[in-house]
Design a protein around this motif. Structure first.
Motif, PDB file in Angstrom:
ATOM      1  N   GLY A  36       0.827  -1.197   0.000  1.00  0.00           N
ATOM      2  CA  GLY A  36       0.000   0.000   0.000  1.00  0.00           C
ATOM      3  C   GLY A  36       0.857   1.239   0.000  1.00  0.00           C
ATOM      4  O   GLY A  36       2.052   1.182   0.268  1.00  0.00           O
ATOM      5  N   ASN A  37       0.246   2.358  -0.311  1.00  0.00           N
ATOM      6  CA  ASN A  37       0.980   3.612  -0.363  1.00  0.00           C
ATOM      7  C   ASN A  37       1.262   4.160   1.029  1.00  0.00           C
ATOM      8  O   ASN A  37       0.779   3.619   2.012  1.00  0.00           O
ATOM      9  CB  ASN A  37       0.175   4.643  -1.152  1.00  0.00           C
ATOM     10  N   CYS A  38       2.033   5.266   1.063  1.00  0.00           N
ATOM     11  CA  CYS A  38       2.343   5.932   2.323  1.00  0.00           C
ATOM     12  C   CYS A  38       1.076   6.221   3.103  1.00  0.00           C
ATOM     13  O   CYS A  38       0.105   6.735   2.549  1.00  0.00           O
ATOM     14  CB  CYS A  38       2.993   7.298   2.073  1.00  0.00           C
ATOM     15  N   GLY A  39       1.086   5.902   4.377  1.00  0.00           N
ATOM     16  CA  GLY A  39       0.009   6.353   5.259  1.00  0.00           C
ATOM     17  C   GLY A  39      -1.317   5.679   5.036  1.00  0.00           C
ATOM     18  O   GLY A  39      -2.351   6.194   5.452  1.00  0.00           O
TER      19      GLY A  39
ATOM     20  N   HIS B 153      20.703   4.908   4.085  1.00  0.00           N
ATOM     21  CA  HIS B 153      20.492   3.928   5.146  1.00  0.00           C
ATOM     22  C   HIS B 153      20.216   4.594   6.481  1.00  0.00           C
ATOM     23  O   HIS B 153      19.561   4.019   7.341  1.00  0.00           O
ATOM     24  CB  HIS B 153      21.634   2.904   5.229  1.00  0.00           C
ATOM     25  N   ILE B 154      20.684   5.827   6.655  1.00  0.00           N
ATOM     26  CA  ILE B 154      20.346   6.566   7.873  1.00  0.00           C
ATOM     27  C   ILE B 154      18.885   7.027   7.791  1.00  0.00           C
ATOM     28  O   ILE B 154      18.147   6.993   8.789  1.00  0.00           O
ATOM     29  CB  ILE B 154      21.280   7.793   8.051  1.00  0.00           C
ATOM     30  N   VAL B 155      18.471   7.441   6.593  1.00  0.00           N
ATOM     31  CA  VAL B 155      17.081   7.848   6.407  1.00  0.00           C
ATOM     32  C   VAL B 155      16.142   6.689   6.759  1.00  0.00           C
ATOM     33  O   VAL B 155      15.168   6.860   7.478  1.00  0.00           O
ATOM     34  CB  VAL B 155      16.825   8.303   4.950  1.00  0.00           C
ATOM     35  N   ASP B 156      16.485   5.484   6.275  1.00  0.00           N
ATOM     36  CA  ASP B 156      15.658   4.319   6.587  1.00  0.00           C
ATOM     37  C   ASP B 156      15.531   4.112   8.092  1.00  0.00           C
ATOM     38  O   ASP B 156      14.466   3.788   8.603  1.00  0.00           O
ATOM     39  CB  ASP B 156      16.256   3.059   5.945  1.00  0.00           C
ATOM     40  N   LEU B 157      16.657   4.305   8.779  1.00  0.00           N
ATOM     41  CA  LEU B 157      16.672   4.171  10.231  1.00  0.00           C
ATOM     42  C   LEU B 157      15.711   5.155  10.895  1.00  0.00           C
ATOM     43  O   LEU B 157      14.923   4.794  11.765  1.00  0.00           O
ATOM     44  CB  LEU B 157      18.073   4.506  10.729  1.00  0.00           C
ATOM     45  N   LEU B 158      15.803   6.410  10.454  1.00  0.00           N
ATOM     46  CA  LEU B 158      14.954   7.452  11.017  1.00  0.00           C
ATOM     47  C   LEU B 158      13.487   7.145  10.756  1.00  0.00           C
ATOM     48  O   LEU B 158      12.636   7.286  11.634  1.00  0.00           O
ATOM     49  CB  LEU B 158      15.264   8.811  10.375  1.00  0.00           C
ATOM     50  N   LEU B 159      13.193   6.727   9.520  1.00  0.00           N
ATOM     51  CA  LEU B 159      11.810   6.444   9.147  1.00  0.00           C
ATOM     52  C   LEU B 159      11.256   5.321   9.999  1.00  0.00           C
ATOM     53  O   LEU B 159      10.128   5.383  10.480  1.00  0.00           O
ATOM     54  CB  LEU B 159      11.728   6.048   7.671  1.00  0.00           C
ATOM     55  N   LEU B 195      13.990  15.808  -1.594  1.00  0.00           N
ATOM     56  CA  LEU B 195      13.906  14.780  -0.570  1.00  0.00           C
ATOM     57  C   LEU B 195      13.162  13.578  -1.116  1.00  0.00           C
ATOM     58  O   LEU B 195      12.261  13.709  -1.919  1.00  0.00           O
ATOM     59  CB  LEU B 195      13.124  15.375   0.601  1.00  0.00           C
ATOM     60  N   ARG B 196      13.522  12.402  -0.622  1.00  0.00           N
ATOM     61  CA  ARG B 196      12.813  11.194  -0.994  1.00  0.00           C
ATOM     62  C   ARG B 196      11.356  11.306  -0.567  1.00  0.00           C
ATOM     63  O   ARG B 196      11.087  11.655   0.586  1.00  0.00           O
ATOM     64  CB  ARG B 196      13.476  10.063  -0.221  1.00  0.00           C
ATOM     65  N   PRO B 197      10.411  11.012  -1.461  1.00  0.00           N
ATOM     66  CA  PRO B 197       9.001  11.202  -1.116  1.00  0.00           C
ATOM     67  C   PRO B 197       8.576  10.506   0.178  1.00  0.00           C
ATOM     68  O   PRO B 197       7.770  11.038   0.935  1.00  0.00           O
ATOM     69  CB  PRO B 197       8.269  10.608  -2.319  1.00  0.00           C
ATOM     70  N   GLN B 198       9.138   9.330   0.435  1.00  0.00           N
ATOM     71  CA  GLN B 198       8.767   8.608   1.645  1.00  0.00           C
ATOM     72  C   GLN B 198       9.134   9.397   2.891  1.00  0.00           C
ATOM     73  O   GLN B 198       8.392   9.419   3.873  1.00  0.00           O
ATOM     74  CB  GLN B 198       9.494   7.262   1.665  1.00  0.00           C
TER      75      GLN B 198
END
Lengths: 632, 345
Positions: A36-39, B153-159, B195-198
């Motif tokens: 699924g998408n974000c959120g 890989h730091i971004v993934d950690l934060l997310l 920025l990466r959309p995620q």
């Protein structure tokens, strides 16, 4: 205990909830993927599972898990204090009888995903590492989530998931309102929400428990079993995993509904859960915008169709004699009936996107591992930067010591070593060095021909579609992408290389086509952009992807023929470490093969535009299964 | 206040009201989910974030806890505090002020997530967790300057941590988890790349700041800065009354917002607006509601007015307008504003 959002408090997503209940009801269903998408609530849904199966815990698998924690390693504490070599279980073993939750599995290290899926499927964890040889049974339910916009898993990995379910996007105002209200209550007073849904939760708990008891007695009538097989065939599902998973899900559905016999509706839903993610190309799917098969004319496009620009006629390029005959050849009967076109810019729509084949020639990079969507090309980093992936015996310079591995290596000898007052004595032979991995940042610059010739026969529609597909692909690999177009008297950098190419799509939408073809200028500018300034880092893989038919009719610097000039420039730049890809947009007949010649001069990988989308997966495949599930 | 560490006072920052409102709304209601500040160099981005430190509220935390667990927040406790609370129920507490914890770009994975305590392992022979930046960030503001340049890989950690509110460490022989609820504040210069959309979606609010165009204001900025540099403490004293005013305003709003319930009108409007954006996720609806509540509370009002939701829409929605990476959006902020006007007419 951190409070969990109650499963029953999740609004909508009936199918996804049903699929998860199936997985809870049947031990034979070992893995389920939620997309699924974000959120959209993937994580909320996954984590809420804990609320309906008392006694089962949800173990979190972080993205950056290392192998020693995944598979287990030597029990260091025991080794140091007593000298006993013992295995200390990893998270795969600890998850036995519980639920293992992997968020964003498409971003996880490939090796970890493989171990994870293998273990989930076989129910056995095998650890052969660091003087430990250990096997153990472990049975857990793997619940994974992913956002497909961040990259896909490989078809082989998808196939390993028993069930896969996509979350619906909810468009009803009332339901969305309910979602917000529940979430706000949960954030403020989670107990209130749990209390409110307490009865529903315990009813679900009972249903699942009853279904588990009943499941051994559920059977599939002869006729229905054949149905699953025929749906699998129809969807082009390879292998037997899909059939098995669908049958198991169908039985679980019947058991959840307190029946001993699987019914037609169970099969419909089960095939949706188990086969949707395994389907392959459908033979009779519509072909993906090949330039030859023009899409049916739209009313608003018909106007443009009447006056296709013919720059070769109205703007005769300053050509030398040797190219002249070719230009004449081009005036085939079909084109002759067209009126001489008015010279004006046109804006074409974006053709439909497709899945892109692996167009960047990866074999030229020796150090890289297999490139996959969702992950950039990874290389072993030579300095101490990047992500610590594993360890090895150290080379000459021991500057990046893997402390954990070193200590584990030293642990067995502690009882016999002189320790000088410390708890652990480490010798040279114990030292292990970190193997770090970092992604090589790809920088891909798309060099797009937007001259008048691209407008002929609406070629630009297909080209724009191709660019969108390439950009999407590049984003999912976390590449840096930029876009430069050339038309008229020069080139323009539409999008400086960036990791977020969203803007490119908007720019592309409005990109006008028309004018002369200064291909040489474009190539020179693109090359300069990637070799000077901040995109020039030699650390990175740089590629220029040229979308053009290879025609050029504007001189760059001198008075030589544009083609000679282009050839010389191409041969010059081909000696750099930039990789070139030429996507030939030429169509119709006869073909001049100019782009192929350019590719030859550049040492580029060459594709025809339609070949790029040869691996297209039919988008509307849901038709067969999905509609059946919806109407039930 | 030691001389070297004096930061420019928040109240002395000229203009940039959107940025100030977005930051304050987040302090009032941290679940809004942080702020991303986009703008060119020299637009007071970092100054504003660092200036926050002086305005942040205090809370009671369990004495000796490295994660500063709050005994009243029983949902987010580390293991040892959970045990303490389960035992006698009345641990000793000390006041702790919310801090701005900076995550430098060059930080390595082990320092961000935490790792094996080497000294402890060598001297005691047992494994112990050494907390990292995410541990210090718990209950605080995590500030990433140039967040767009952060390693993937730091971004993934934060997310991961931001999504769960917990930092799970399963690496380098360590298996540990601790609460990591932080207010993520990022600044970036869009010229350096997007920025990466995620990650973008994780930021509750986004503010685009521009350099001040008004000449009078521009010279005022310079004048204040010049007054600050030679004698920061004296400058601070001059603004102390203003600072105190903002502090009390934030404190009062934090109290007030706890008692506020979003009315149906607000929720319906948020849903309508989100649907018009064509987003799949529910973060936009939620953020819009929460930001409206926080802004109303900052105004000392217990009900959300049209002006609050209009303002909130400007902060919470612009980065969600073009949703899935490759779909164009058909709405702009003007459309949304008129939709809100319609709902509130």
């Amino acid at each position: 205990m951190t409070p969990r959002f109650p499963f029953s408090a999740i609004t909508g997503q009936q199918q996804a909830k049903k699929a998860l209940l199936c997985a809870l009801a049947s031990d034979e269903i070992r893995s389920i993927l939620i997309t699924g998408n974000c959120g959209t609530g993937k994580s909320v849904l996954a984590r809420s599972l804990e609320t309906i199966v008392p006694g089962k815990r949800l173990l979190n698998l972080p993205l950056n898990v290392t192998n020693d924690r995944l598979l287990g390693s030597i029990d260091m504490d025991a080794a140091v204090s007593t000298g006993v070599i013992r295995h200390s279980p990893g998270i795969l073993e600890q998850a036995n009888r519980h639920i293992l939750y992997a968020d964003d599995i498409n971003l996880m290290d490939e090796g970890a995903v493989t171990s994870l899926l293998n273990t989930a499927e076989t129910g056995e964890v095998i650890c052969e590492r660091e003087s430990i040889s250990h096997r153990a049974r472990t049975q857990f339910l793997l619940v994974a989530t992913m956002n497909p916009a961040e990259g896909e898993l490989s078809p082989a990995q998808m196939d390993r998931f028993d069930l896969c379910i996509g979350l619906d996007s909810i468009g009803e105002e009332e339901m969305r309102g309910a979602i917000i209200r529940n979430q706000l209550v949960f954030e403020r007073e989670p107990e209130t929400l749990s209390r409110h849904y307490g009865e529903q939760e315990s009813a679900l708990t009972k249903t699942v428990a009853a279904a588990r008891d009943r499941l051994p007695y559920v059977s599939i009538p002869e006729g229905h079993a054949g149905l699953i097989a025929s749906v699998c065939l129809e969807l082009g599902v390879a292998g037997q995993r899909g059939d098995l998973a669908a049958a198991r899900a169908a039985k679980a559905l019947a058991a959840l509904d307190s029946r001993d016999s699987v019914e037609f509706d169970d099969i419909k839903l089960a095939t949706l859960f188990a086969l949707e993610h395994r389907r392959r190309e459908i033979p009779d799917a519509p072909p993906p915008v090949p330039p030859q098969n023009k899409p049916p004319k739209q009313d608003n496009e018909r106007e443009q169709e009447k006056n296709p620009p013919e720059p070769d006629q109205s703007n005769p390029p300053q050509e030398d004699p040797d190219t002249q005959p070719e230009t004449n050849q081009e005036r085939d009967p079909e084109k002759k009936k067209n009126l001489p076109p008015p010279l004006r810019d046109q804006i074409f729509a974006i053709g439909s996107p497709f899945e892109v084949i692996r167009y960047l020639n990866e074999s030229s990079q020796k150090t890289t591992r297999k490139q996959k969507s969702g992950r950039r090309t990874r290389v072993i980093s030579s300095d101490a930067s990047g992500h610590y992936r594993s360890f090895r015996f150290p080379g000459k310079n021991r500057h990046d010591i893997a402390i954990d591995a070193t200590l584990r290596a030293a642990a067995p000898y502690q009882c016999s070593r002189e320790k000088h007052g410390l708890a652990i004595s480490v010798r040279k032979t114990d030292l292990r060095e970190k193997v770090r991995e970092k992604k090589t940042a790809h920088t891909i610059l798309f060099l797009v021909d937007a001259s008048g010739s691209m407008g002929a026969r609406k070629r630009m529609v297909a080209v724009k579609g191709a660019i969108v597909s390439l950009l999407t692909d590049a984003y999912q690999k976390r590449d840096r992408v930029g876009m430069m177009v050339f038309r008229g008297s020069g080139s323009r950098l539409l999008l400086p290389p960036t990791k977020s190419p969203d803007l490119a799509i908007q720019l592309l939408q409005a990109l006008p086509t028309g004018g002369m073809t200064p291909l040489t200028q474009g190539l020179a500018d693109a090359f300069e952009l990637l070799t000077r300034g901040r995109f020039a880092s030699s650390d990175e893989n740089r590629s220029i992807v040229i979308l053009s038919d290879g025609r050029v009719n504007v001189s760059w610097k001198d008075t030589r023929s544009p083609y000679e000039e282009l050839r010389d420039l191409a041969r010059n730049v081909s000696e750099s470490d930039i990789r070139f890809v030429v996507v030939d947009t030429e169509e119709g007949f006869p073909r001049l093969g100019r782009a192929r010649a350019l590719a030859g001069d550049l040492g580029a990988t060459y594709f025809r535009l339609e070949a790029l989308c040869s691996r297209h997966l039919a988008g509307a495949v849901q038709g067969v299964v999905y509609q059946g599930g919806r109407t039930s | 206040m030691s001389g070297e560490n004096v930061v420019y006072p928040f109240s002395a920052i000229v203009g940039q009201d959107d940025m100030k409102d977005a930051l304050m709304a987040n302090i009032v209601l941290p679940s809004i989910g942080g702020v991303l500040i986009r703008g060119e160099k020299g637009t007071a981005k970092s100054t504003s974030v660092r200036a926050l430190a002086d305005l942040l509220p205090e809370r009671e935390v369990i004495k000796g806890c490295i994660f500063r667990c709050s005994p009243s927040d029983t949902r987010n406790l580390c293991e040892s505090c959970r045990e303490i609370l389960a035992g006698n129920g009345h641990p000793e507490t000390v006041p702790a002020r919310m801090r701005v914890v900076e995550l430098p770009l060059c930080a390595t994975e082990d320092r961000v997530a935490g790792t094996l305590d080497i000294e402890h392992a060598i001297t005691k022979g047992t494994r112990k967790f050494e907390p990292g930046v995410l541990a210090s960030a718990n209950g605080n503001i995590l500030y990433v300057d140039e967040v767009n340049l952060l390693d993937d890989h730091i971004v993934d950690l934060l997310l991961d941590a931001a999504a769960m509110g917990v930092n799970f460490v399963e690496r380098e022989g360590i298996s540990y988890s601790h609460p990591a609820r932080f207010l993520l504040v990022g600044t970036m210069n869009p010229e350096e790349g997007d920025l990466r959309p995620q990650l973008l979606d994780r930021f509750g609010l986004v503010v685009d700041v521009e350099g001040e165009r008004d000449t009078a204001k521009r010279s005022e900025i310079v004048k204040r800065r010049l007054a600050f540099e030679p004698d920061p403490p004296a400058f601070l004293k001059q603004y102390e009354a203003e600072q105190q005013k903002i502090r009390s305003r934030i404190l009062a709003a934090r109290q007030l917002v706890r008692t506020m319930e979003p009315d149906d009108h607000l929720i319906d409007t948020a849903v309508k607006v989100s649907l018009s954006l064509g987003v799949d996720g529910h973060r936009s609806d939620l953020t819009l509601v929460k930001t409206s509540l926080a802004l109303a509370a900052l105004d000392g009002r217990s009900t959300v007015g049209k002006e609050h939701i209009l303002k909130a829409a400007g902060l919470a929605l612009p980065h969600r307008m073009r949703r899935r990476p490759f779909e164009e959006s058909r709405v702009d902020i003007g459309t949304i504003h008129s939709l809100i006007e319609e709902c509130y007419s």
